[in-house]
Design a protein around this motif. Structure first.
Motif, PDB file in Angstrom:
ATOM      1  N   THR A 133       0.834  -1.207   0.000  1.00  0.00           N
ATOM      2  CA  THR A 133       0.000   0.000   0.000  1.00  0.00           C
ATOM      3  C   THR A 133       0.866   1.253   0.000  1.00  0.00           C
ATOM      4  O   THR A 133       0.502   2.268  -0.613  1.00  0.00           O
ATOM      5  N   GLN A 158     -10.763   1.296  -1.006  1.00  0.00           N
ATOM      6  CA  GLN A 158     -11.523   0.133  -0.537  1.00  0.00           C
ATOM      7  C   GLN A 158     -12.917   0.532  -0.065  1.00  0.00           C
ATOM      8  O   GLN A 158     -13.886  -0.196  -0.245  1.00  0.00           O
ATOM      9  N   ASP A 206      -7.031  -0.053  -4.338  1.00  0.00           N
ATOM     10  CA  ASP A 206      -6.594  -0.463  -3.012  1.00  0.00           C
ATOM     11  C   ASP A 206      -7.611  -1.429  -2.409  1.00  0.00           C
ATOM     12  O   ASP A 206      -8.666  -1.010  -1.936  1.00  0.00           O
ATOM     13  N   GLU A 207      -7.297  -2.733  -2.436  1.00  0.00           N
ATOM     14  CA  GLU A 207      -8.195  -3.768  -1.909  1.00  0.00           C
ATOM     15  C   GLU A 207      -9.639  -3.498  -2.348  1.00  0.00           C
ATOM     16  O   GLU A 207     -10.550  -3.404  -1.517  1.00  0.00           O
ATOM     17  N   VAL A 254      -3.688  -3.497  -5.276  1.00  0.00           N
ATOM     18  CA  VAL A 254      -3.070  -3.958  -4.032  1.00  0.00           C
ATOM     19  C   VAL A 254      -4.022  -4.943  -3.376  1.00  0.00           C
ATOM     20  O   VAL A 254      -5.215  -4.650  -3.219  1.00  0.00           O
ATOM     21  N   ARG A 300       0.563   4.389  -2.542  1.00  0.00           N
ATOM     22  CA  ARG A 300       0.382   5.770  -2.085  1.00  0.00           C
ATOM     23  C   ARG A 300       1.479   6.687  -2.633  1.00  0.00           C
ATOM     24  O   ARG A 300       1.228   7.854  -2.912  1.00  0.00           O
TER      25      ARG A 300
END
Length: 377
Positions: A61, A100, A176-177, A208, A65
């Motif tokens: 992550t 997410q 992200d997830e 990710v 970022r």
């Protein structure tokens, strides 16, 4: 009628002339004494669906970022389409990120959520309407355009967030997830929808995830991470069939690992001497010096189980200690000499009311030399 020609193979990473869209060189991120990302070198190509895979805290992550501009690297460089991203703020990067939580505005309709970023950029109203309509068609939500987020399902909210992220036509979309909030059945369905959307738009996706099944399903390539480093980058099939280390073998799928010492090599066949005295043969394309500590990696579905000794390169006697019936397959946990448990997976191709084997049955496990992989790290 002839069969259609197969689609062209997508493998720019195998082309020496291909120029990566994303190039990370020596990328490092420290928080005080903690190194979250440690000297990462990575190339990602245009139109890839690329996965950063690893357990919590491995640094995946943090890399995302930094690509988005929410974190600045401590060291190393990042380029996107040849542009150095150092000091470029998030809103000036051709990058979008899907979180997410989806982060939808509850008071706005589906269409207005998708249009939000376009309005902020000052796009003409007529162009916004056309772009929103295009995105709604892409994610198959045209009929739900006027509904609010609380009036649609979790999977539909995920598609709204995806459409909003793609509306500005970024060169790179970071996820992200993205499927973590969905139940297993919906998550599986949505994985294929993501793949179709990525292929239709041609946008480079970087996802990710800690879910190995998700990474294996959607990705063109996977980077497996551990403690801030990338330990292997390859296609899902290569990662699964030819793991580069014990860590990768155990993290991806189910595996049997038999610790041993290398013996002699004859015509590409390496002899391994296990701690319990078993002698195992494995094909090895890379020379392994005699006496080297190593491990045999063998997937459960590649291990045959039988009552009689099989006519295979390797055969070990044992006793069934546990049975896991999963409907489509049955996994047998077999104790061999020395007390190690090996797994053998059998497809349940025919309907039957009883298992072929039961607890404490004496059995043989067998496999050919080409089925295993020798690991030296």
């Amino acid at each position: 009628m002839t069969d259609p020609a197969p689609p062209p193979v997508f493998a720019p990473w195998a082309d020496d002339g291909a120029v990566p869209l994303i190039n990370l060189s020596g990328l490092t991120k420290r928080y005080g004494d903690v190194t979250a990302v440690n000297q990462v070198d990575l190339q990602i190509y245009e139109r890839e669906f690329f996965s950063l895979l690893g357990p919590s805290g491995c640094g995946k992550t943090t890399i995302m970022r930094m690509l988005a501009g929410f974190e600045e690297p401590t060291g190393g460089t990042m380029t996107l389409g040849g542009q150095d991203l150092a000091g470029v703020p998030p809103n000036k990067r051709p990058v979008n990120m899907m979180f997410q939580s989806y982060a939808l505005f509850p008071h706005l309709s589906v269409a207005d959520n998708i249009a939000f970023g376009l309005r902020r950029e000052g796009m003409p109203k007529s162009d916004i309407e056309g772009r929103v309509a295009e995105m709604l068609r892409l994610v198959q939500l045209t009929k739900l355009a006027k509904r609010k987020p609380h009036q649609i399902s979790g999977g539909q909210r995920q598609r709204v967030a995806l459409a909003r992220s793609l509306a500005k036509a970024p060169k790179l979309l970071l996820l992200d997830e993205p499927l973590g909030a969905l139940d297993k059945k919906l998550r599986t369905q949505t994985q294929f929808e993501l793949m179709d959307i990525q292929e239709n738009t041609g946008t480079t996706f970087v996802i990710v995830t800690h879910d190995q099944e998700e990474a294996m399903t959607v990705s063109s390539r996977v980077a497996v991470m551990d403690e801030g480093r990338i330990v292997q980058v390859a296609t899902p099939a290569e990662i699964y069939e030819y793991p580069g280390s014990r860590y990768v073998a155990e993290f991806i799928g189910d595996v049997n690992l038999i610790e041993a010492k290398a013996g002699t090599t004859t015509d590409g066949d390496l002899t391994l001497h296990a701690a319990d005295g078993a002698v195992i043969t494995v094909q090895s394309a890379v020379p392994v010096p005699a006496g080297t500590d190593c491990a045999l990696s063998i997937r459960p579905e590649k291990v045959a189980i039988s009552r009689d000794r099989p006519d295979l390169d390797n055969a070990l006697p044992g006793k069934i200690m546990d049975i896991a019936y999963l409907g489509n397959v049955t996994t047998y946990h077999v104790e061999i000499a020395g007390g190690q448990i090996l797994k053998a997976m059998v497809a349940n191709a025919a309907q039957r009311s009883e298992q072929a084997f039961t607890w404490y049955d004496p059995v043989w496990l067998g496999w050919n030399a080409a089925r295993g992989v020798v690991l030296t790290r």
